[in-house]
Motif scaffolding. Structure first.
Motif, PDB file in Angstrom:
ATOM      1  N   ASP A  16       0.820  -1.209   0.000  1.00  0.00           N
ATOM      2  CA  ASP A  16       0.000   0.000   0.000  1.00  0.00           C
ATOM      3  C   ASP A  16       0.856   1.263   0.000  1.00  0.00           C
ATOM      4  O   ASP A  16       0.531   2.248  -0.673  1.00  0.00           O
ATOM      5  N   LEU A  17       1.947   1.247   0.750  1.00  0.00           N
ATOM      6  CA  LEU A  17       2.821   2.414   0.769  1.00  0.00           C
ATOM      7  C   LEU A  17       3.491   2.629  -0.591  1.00  0.00           C
ATOM      8  O   LEU A  17       3.649   3.775  -1.037  1.00  0.00           O
ATOM      9  N   MET A  18       3.868   1.550  -1.249  1.00  0.00           N
ATOM     10  CA  MET A  18       4.468   1.681  -2.577  1.00  0.00           C
ATOM     11  C   MET A  18       3.427   2.179  -3.581  1.00  0.00           C
ATOM     12  O   MET A  18       3.730   3.027  -4.432  1.00  0.00           O
ATOM     13  N   ARG A  19       2.201   1.701  -3.493  1.00  0.00           N
ATOM     14  CA  ARG A  19       1.139   2.185  -4.371  1.00  0.00           C
ATOM     15  C   ARG A  19       0.860   3.660  -4.122  1.00  0.00           C
ATOM     16  O   ARG A  19       0.655   4.437  -5.055  1.00  0.00           O
ATOM     17  N   PHE A  20       0.840   4.050  -2.861  1.00  0.00           N
ATOM     18  CA  PHE A  20       0.615   5.451  -2.512  1.00  0.00           C
ATOM     19  C   PHE A  20       1.708   6.340  -3.103  1.00  0.00           C
ATOM     20  O   PHE A  20       1.449   7.448  -3.573  1.00  0.00           O
ATOM     21  N   ALA A  21       2.949   5.833  -3.097  1.00  0.00           N
ATOM     22  CA  ALA A  21       4.071   6.612  -3.622  1.00  0.00           C
ATOM     23  C   ALA A  21       4.022   6.741  -5.138  1.00  0.00           C
ATOM     24  O   ALA A  21       4.363   7.791  -5.693  1.00  0.00           O
ATOM     25  N   LEU A  22       3.581   5.679  -5.820  1.00  0.00           N
ATOM     26  CA  LEU A  22       3.695   5.623  -7.274  1.00  0.00           C
ATOM     27  C   LEU A  22       2.456   6.064  -8.040  1.00  0.00           C
ATOM     28  O   LEU A  22       2.570   6.656  -9.124  1.00  0.00           O
ATOM     29  N   ILE A  23       1.277   5.757  -7.529  1.00  0.00           N
ATOM     30  CA  ILE A  23       0.069   5.833  -8.341  1.00  0.00           C
ATOM     31  C   ILE A  23      -0.731   7.095  -8.040  1.00  0.00           C
ATOM     32  O   ILE A  23      -1.157   7.320  -6.894  1.00  0.00           O
ATOM     33  N   GLU A  24      -0.938   7.874  -9.048  1.00  0.00           N
ATOM     34  CA  GLU A  24      -1.792   9.043  -8.916  1.00  0.00           C
ATOM     35  C   GLU A  24      -3.247   8.582  -8.824  1.00  0.00           C
ATOM     36  O   GLU A  24      -3.720   7.791  -9.637  1.00  0.00           O
ATOM     37  N   GLY A  25      -3.951   9.027  -7.836  1.00  0.00           N
ATOM     38  CA  GLY A  25      -5.324   8.580  -7.612  1.00  0.00           C
ATOM     39  C   GLY A  25      -5.431   7.541  -6.517  1.00  0.00           C
ATOM     40  O   GLY A  25      -6.537   7.177  -6.111  1.00  0.00           O
ATOM     41  N   TYR A  26      -4.286   7.049  -6.037  1.00  0.00           N
ATOM     42  CA  TYR A  26      -4.300   6.117  -4.898  1.00  0.00           C
ATOM     43  C   TYR A  26      -3.854   6.915  -3.681  1.00  0.00           C
ATOM     44  O   TYR A  26      -2.684   6.994  -3.355  1.00  0.00           O
ATOM     45  N   GLY A  27      -4.841   7.514  -3.002  1.00  0.00           N
ATOM     46  CA  GLY A  27      -4.545   8.463  -1.939  1.00  0.00           C
ATOM     47  C   GLY A  27      -4.377   7.833  -0.575  1.00  0.00           C
ATOM     48  O   GLY A  27      -4.484   6.617  -0.394  1.00  0.00           O
ATOM     49  N   ALA A  28      -4.138   8.700   0.402  1.00  0.00           N
ATOM     50  CA  ALA A  28      -3.898   8.253   1.772  1.00  0.00           C
ATOM     51  C   ALA A  28      -5.112   7.566   2.382  1.00  0.00           C
ATOM     52  O   ALA A  28      -4.971   6.806   3.348  1.00  0.00           O
ATOM     53  N   GLU A  29      -6.298   7.823   1.838  1.00  0.00           N
ATOM     54  CA  GLU A  29      -7.506   7.171   2.373  1.00  0.00           C
ATOM     55  C   GLU A  29      -7.477   5.665   2.178  1.00  0.00           C
ATOM     56  O   GLU A  29      -8.237   4.925   2.819  1.00  0.00           O
ATOM     57  N   ASN A  30      -6.614   5.186   1.275  1.00  0.00           N
ATOM     58  CA  ASN A  30      -6.500   3.749   1.042  1.00  0.00           C
ATOM     59  C   ASN A  30      -5.510   3.065   1.981  1.00  0.00           C
ATOM     60  O   ASN A  30      -5.399   1.839   1.966  1.00  0.00           O
ATOM     61  N   LEU A  31      -4.798   3.852   2.766  1.00  0.00           N
ATOM     62  CA  LEU A  31      -3.806   3.304   3.680  1.00  0.00           C
ATOM     63  C   LEU A  31      -4.432   3.015   5.040  1.00  0.00           C
ATOM     64  O   LEU A  31      -5.358   3.705   5.472  1.00  0.00           O
TER      65      LEU A  31
END
Length: 298
Positions: free
Chosen positions: A250-265
């Motif tokens: 999840d942290l790697m997705r948050f770092a890389l993907i635009e549209g995958y915001g902190a609400e997904n962590l």
């Protein structure tokens, strides 16, 4: 006049050895001394990991390209089955779901291969263990380092996929470095734990593929845990999101993907990532060290 008794009469073998400065071969040194010796073998660890990486696909025609092709093909299969047939990407656009899936596969593969190589680190290298004297922790550490190098090659393809789906480099990409550092520490500790367990129980290597497959499905590699468990008790979603594999993905997705915001962590994601890394790295190292003198015997 009676003869004097021999100077060693009445001494046990251990006492006699101590008197003459002899020590048990392969005895476990104190922990600080063990760390110092391991650091002294850092060049061996790096060279061994590079040699293993180079030899991994030496018999294949495509050679080192399989380092990238294998996780990429896995991601393609998962996309066809979970993305197209089972709609595992519900709630996400294709531009988000494809990099979400590929990132999950690449990051989880890093942990999976570190664990699988760690479980055979001692049992699969008994000739080396019995022939040379060195800190045995050098083997699982070098295997974890090998998998880190393999992931770094794969990251080039991951970057292309992410950019191709519209997520361009920005400041959040700087978070990749601490995420990988924490995951590497966790993976190294896990490899150390499994190396000791595998040295004692070689059959563990046959069980590990099933354990890793279960872990993969429970970590949200192919689907979003909050979305799929929205109608389940919150504690169930928390348990899955707090597991280390899910946290690092999840942290790697948050770092890389635009549209995958902190609400997904999950809450306190960075604290979880750091806590898992320290707990498993330190605990795994001490756990492995305590059995140092038993490796390669029997």
């Amino acid at each position: 006049m009676s003869a004097l008794p021999p100077p060693h009469e009445g001494l046990t073998a251990a006492q006699l050895a101590a008197r003459h400065g002899l020590a048990v071969s392969g005895a476990r040194p104190p922990l600080p001394e063990y760390v110092r010796r391991l650091w002294g073998r850092r060049h061996f660890i790096l060279a061994f990991s590079r040699a293993k990486l180079a030899a991994q696909y030496s018999q294949a025609r495509l050679g080192q390209l399989w380092q990238v092709a294998t996780p990429l093909l896995n991601a393609a299969v998962y996309f066809m089955i979970f993305g197209l047939l089972l709609d595992a990407g519900r709630g996400m656009s294709k531009d988000v779901y494809i990099p979400f899936l590929v990132t999950g596969v690449f990051v989880f593969t890093f942990t999976q291969t570190s664990a699988m190589s760690g479980v055979r680190a001692i049992s699969g290298n008994l000739g080396l263990v019995r022939a040379l004297h060195f800190p045995r922790a050098a083997l699982p550490v070098s295997f974890a380092l090998q998998q880190l190098q393999q992931l770094l090659y794969s990251m080039l393809v991951l970057f292309l996929v992410v950019i191709g789906m519209g997520s361009y480099p920005d400041l959040s990409w700087a978070l990749i470095v601490p995420v990988l550092a924490l995951q590497f520490c966790f993976n190294t500790g896990l490899a150390l734990i499994l190396a000791r367990a595998g040295a004692r129980t070689p059959d563990l290597a046959q069980l590990m593929p099933f354990v890793m497959r279960t872990w993969m499905y429970a970590s949200g590699v192919m689907f979003s845990i909050p979305v799929f468990l929205a109608d389940k008790p919150q504690w169930a979603a928390n348990i899955l999101q707090w597991n280390p594999a899910a946290v690092y993905m999840d942290l790697m997705r948050f770092a890389l993907i635009e549209g995958y915001g902190a609400e997904n962590l999950p809450e306190h994601a960075w604290a979880l990532a750091g806590g898992w890394a320290v707990l498993i790295a330190v605990g795994g190292f001490v756990y492995f060290w305590r059995a140092e003198e038993r490796y390669g015997r029997g």
